[in-house]
Design a protein around this motif. Structure first.
Motif, PDB file in Angstrom:
ATOM      1  N   PHE A 248       0.842  -1.198   0.000  1.00  0.00           N
ATOM      2  CA  PHE A 248       0.000   0.000   0.000  1.00  0.00           C
ATOM      3  C   PHE A 248       0.878   1.248   0.000  1.00  0.00           C
ATOM      4  N   SER A 249       0.365   2.307  -0.610  1.00  0.00           N
ATOM      5  CA  SER A 249       1.173   3.519  -0.780  1.00  0.00           C
ATOM      6  C   SER A 249       1.331   4.304   0.514  1.00  0.00           C
ATOM      7  N   SER A 250       0.408   4.109   1.469  1.00  0.00           N
ATOM      8  CA  SER A 250       0.493   4.833   2.734  1.00  0.00           C
ATOM      9  C   SER A 250      -0.301   4.090   3.804  1.00  0.00           C
ATOM     10  N   PRO A 251       0.031   4.306   5.088  1.00  0.00           N
ATOM     11  CA  PRO A 251      -0.727   3.669   6.169  1.00  0.00           C
ATOM     12  C   PRO A 251      -2.201   4.069   6.171  1.00  0.00           C
ATOM     13  N   SER A 252      -2.475   5.330   5.834  1.00  0.00           N
ATOM     14  CA  SER A 252      -3.873   5.787   5.827  1.00  0.00           C
ATOM     15  C   SER A 252      -4.683   5.074   4.743  1.00  0.00           C
ATOM     16  N   TYR A 253      -4.082   4.896   3.570  1.00  0.00           N
ATOM     17  CA  TYR A 253      -4.785   4.181   2.497  1.00  0.00           C
ATOM     18  C   TYR A 253      -4.963   2.716   2.870  1.00  0.00           C
ATOM     19  N   PHE A 254      -3.970   2.154   3.535  1.00  0.00           N
ATOM     20  CA  PHE A 254      -4.071   0.775   4.008  1.00  0.00           C
ATOM     21  C   PHE A 254      -5.241   0.629   4.986  1.00  0.00           C
ATOM     22  N   SER A 255      -5.334   1.524   5.960  1.00  0.00           N
ATOM     23  CA  SER A 255      -6.405   1.449   6.956  1.00  0.00           C
ATOM     24  C   SER A 255      -7.775   1.638   6.314  1.00  0.00           C
ATOM     25  N   GLN A 256      -7.856   2.575   5.380  1.00  0.00           N
ATOM     26  CA  GLN A 256      -9.121   2.836   4.700  1.00  0.00           C
ATOM     27  C   GLN A 256      -9.578   1.615   3.900  1.00  0.00           C
ATOM     28  N   THR A 257      -8.644   1.012   3.166  1.00  0.00           N
ATOM     29  CA  THR A 257      -8.972  -0.154   2.348  1.00  0.00           C
ATOM     30  C   THR A 257      -9.298  -1.359   3.215  1.00  0.00           C
ATOM     31  N   PHE A 258      -8.560  -1.510   4.329  1.00  0.00           N
ATOM     32  CA  PHE A 258      -8.794  -2.628   5.240  1.00  0.00           C
ATOM     33  C   PHE A 258     -10.191  -2.541   5.846  1.00  0.00           C
ATOM     34  N   ARG A 259     -10.578  -1.347   6.275  1.00  0.00           N
ATOM     35  CA  ARG A 259     -11.899  -1.155   6.881  1.00  0.00           C
ATOM     36  C   ARG A 259     -13.008  -1.479   5.875  1.00  0.00           C
ATOM     37  N   LYS A 260     -12.813  -1.027   4.646  1.00  0.00           N
ATOM     38  CA  LYS A 260     -13.809  -1.289   3.603  1.00  0.00           C
ATOM     39  C   LYS A 260     -13.936  -2.780   3.325  1.00  0.00           C
ATOM     40  N   ASN A 261     -12.817  -3.495   3.417  1.00  0.00           N
ATOM     41  CA  ASN A 261     -12.794  -4.919   3.099  1.00  0.00           C
ATOM     42  C   ASN A 261     -13.275  -5.781   4.266  1.00  0.00           C
ATOM     43  N   LYS A 262     -12.883  -5.407   5.508  1.00  0.00           N
ATOM     44  CA  LYS A 262     -13.144  -6.253   6.669  1.00  0.00           C
ATOM     45  C   LYS A 262     -14.196  -5.694   7.633  1.00  0.00           C
ATOM     46  N   GLY A 263     -14.626  -4.458   7.401  1.00  0.00           N
ATOM     47  CA  GLY A 263     -15.645  -3.872   8.279  1.00  0.00           C
ATOM     48  C   GLY A 263     -15.092  -3.333   9.588  1.00  0.00           C
ATOM     49  N   MET A 264     -13.793  -3.290   9.737  1.00  0.00           N
ATOM     50  CA  MET A 264     -13.122  -2.739  10.916  1.00  0.00           C
ATOM     51  C   MET A 264     -11.718  -2.309  10.513  1.00  0.00           C
ATOM     52  N   ASN A 265     -11.105  -1.447  11.298  1.00  0.00           N
ATOM     53  CA  ASN A 265      -9.755  -1.011  10.950  1.00  0.00           C
ATOM     54  C   ASN A 265      -8.731  -2.054  11.384  1.00  0.00           C
ATOM     55  N   PRO A 266      -7.479  -1.955  10.950  1.00  0.00           N
ATOM     56  CA  PRO A 266      -6.468  -2.967  11.260  1.00  0.00           C
ATOM     57  C   PRO A 266      -6.230  -3.156  12.767  1.00  0.00           C
ATOM     58  N   THR A 267      -6.259  -2.068  13.514  1.00  0.00           N
ATOM     59  CA  THR A 267      -6.034  -2.165  14.960  1.00  0.00           C
ATOM     60  C   THR A 267      -7.134  -2.972  15.630  1.00  0.00           C
ATOM     61  N   GLN A 268      -8.391  -2.690  15.243  1.00  0.00           N
ATOM     62  CA  GLN A 268      -9.518  -3.439  15.797  1.00  0.00           C
ATOM     63  C   GLN A 268      -9.419  -4.923  15.429  1.00  0.00           C
ATOM     64  N   TYR A 269      -9.008  -5.190  14.183  1.00  0.00           N
ATOM     65  CA  TYR A 269      -8.866  -6.577  13.741  1.00  0.00           C
ATOM     66  C   TYR A 269      -7.816  -7.305  14.567  1.00  0.00           C
ATOM     67  N   ARG A 270      -6.686  -6.648  14.782  1.00  0.00           N
ATOM     68  CA  ARG A 270      -5.607  -7.264  15.566  1.00  0.00           C
ATOM     69  C   ARG A 270      -6.079  -7.541  17.010  1.00  0.00           C
ATOM     70  N   LYS A 271      -6.799  -6.604  17.603  1.00  0.00           N
ATOM     71  CA  LYS A 271      -7.282  -6.765  18.967  1.00  0.00           C
ATOM     72  C   LYS A 271      -8.313  -7.903  19.052  1.00  0.00           C
ATOM     73  N   THR A 272      -9.207  -7.948  18.040  1.00  0.00           N
ATOM     74  CA  THR A 272     -10.234  -8.984  18.023  1.00  0.00           C
ATOM     75  C   THR A 272      -9.618 -10.366  17.921  1.00  0.00           C
ATOM     76  N   LYS A 273      -8.651 -10.536  17.024  1.00  0.00           N
ATOM     77  CA  LYS A 273      -8.004 -11.831  16.854  1.00  0.00           C
ATOM     78  C   LYS A 273      -7.162 -12.195  18.074  1.00  0.00           C
ATOM     79  N   SER A 274      -6.602 -11.186  18.729  1.00  0.00           N
ATOM     80  CA  SER A 274      -5.793 -11.448  19.919  1.00  0.00           C
ATOM     81  C   SER A 274      -6.676 -11.955  21.055  1.00  0.00           C
ATOM     82  N   ASN A 275      -7.873 -11.403  21.178  1.00  0.00           N
ATOM     83  CA  ASN A 275      -8.800 -11.833  22.234  1.00  0.00           C
ATOM     84  C   ASN A 275      -9.351 -13.232  21.983  1.00  0.00           C
ATOM     85  N   GLN A 276      -9.319 -13.664  20.744  1.00  0.00           N
ATOM     86  CA  GLN A 276      -9.845 -14.979  20.390  1.00  0.00           C
ATOM     87  C   GLN A 276      -8.862 -16.107  20.694  1.00  0.00           C
ATOM     88  N   THR A 277      -7.591 -15.744  20.907  1.00  0.00           N
ATOM     89  CA  THR A 277      -6.573 -16.768  21.172  1.00  0.00           C
ATOM     90  C   THR A 277      -6.348 -16.969  22.656  1.00  0.00           C
TER      91      THR A 277
END
Length: 277
Positions: A248-277
């Motif tokens: 990705f060309s920038s962290p902001s574009y990465f976060s924007q695209t990630f949210r659109k694809n996964k319905g949450m931002n990367p930080t939320q995704y990391r926290k959610t997966k961490s709580n599941q383990t």
């Protein structure tokens, strides 16, 4: 009053069986890498200038201006230019076409001579002009000129036209998919993928969507997101580092695209997966 009516046999209409896939014009330069390849469709090469040779399988044939080379589908071939007289040519890719000859000639290909101003070369140049100008309706007009060209060709030489069901483009799409899988971190354009697959870029997008449900560029984004998910859950890399690693060309574009694809931002995704383990 004199009146004549002629009934037309529409069962021989080429429009339902042939498709002009691509129109390219090239001129040799020192960075031209020539290698044998084949297509699932027929190609018509018209030599505009220069001299060189055509390789068909392991055989070589000299070519010069005002010659038309017809290559049937699935025939291994490439063009080779002479350094002191660089080749310049136009090529049409036509799906659903196979030319066969009842004589003893080689059915893999034919090399034909035509004079400038000939009706067949006129059709070729009109197609090149239409695609170069890129005005509205150019694809329709180019398709019509291609059909006229094929009929004229059949009238002039001892060829018959075998119109077969349009071959699937699954093979080309699979090639594109494998390329994206290997290079998803890089900046890939539709033009690159069209060249790789030897398909018109619009036809490529249509075929790829039919095959995989998304466009090639959307597939590349999905591939980047998939890799970023693994990095988010399996490493302590920062969002900036991950966005750079996956392309990705920038962290902001990465976060924007990630949210659109996964319905949450990367930080939320990391926290959610961490709580599941």
């Amino acid at each position: 009053m004199s009146h004549k009516r002629f009934s037309l046999n529409t069962s021989t209409n080429l429009r339902s069986s042939l498709k002009l896939l691509n129109v390219d014009s090239s001129k040799y330069s020192g960075d031209w890498d020539s290698f044998p390849h084949s297509h699932m469709y027929a190609e018509l090469f018209y030599v505009l200038g220069g001299k060189g040779k055509f390789q068909i399988d392991q055989e070589f044939y000299p070519v010069s201006p005002k010659q038309l080379i017809i290559i049937n589908p699935n025939v291994l071939h490439t063009e080779i230019s002479y350094q002191d007289s660089p080749l310049e040519y136009a090529v049409l890719g036509i799906e659903g076409l196979e030319l066969s000859d009842y004589t003893e000639c080689d059915n893999r290909f034919r090399i034909l001579d035509f004079n400038e101003g000939d009706d067949i070369t006129t059709c070729l140049r009109n197609i090149i002009q239409e695609t170069t100008d890129n005005l509205p309706g150019n694809e329709t007009i180019s398709q019509a000129y291609m059909e006229i060209l094929i009929v004229r060709l059949m009238r002039r030489i001892n060829f018959t036209l075998n119109t077969t069901p349009l071959p699937t483009s699954s093979r080309q799409c699979a090639i594109v998919r494998r390329y994206i899988d290997a290079h998803y971190k890089e900046n890939i354009t539709l033009e690159q993928l069209a060249t790789l697959s030897h398909l018109n870029k619009y036809y490529l997008v249509h075929s790829f969507k039919e095959e995989y449900g998304v466009s090639p560029i959307s597939y590349q984004i999905d591939r980047r997101i998939l890799e970023s998910c693994a990095l988010l859950t399996q490493t302590d890399m920062s969002l900036s580092q991950i966005s750079q690693v996956v392309g990705f060309s920038s962290p902001s574009y990465f976060s924007q695209t990630f949210r659109k694809n996964k319905g949450m931002n990367p930080t939320q995704y990391r926290k959610t997966k961490s709580n599941q383990t």
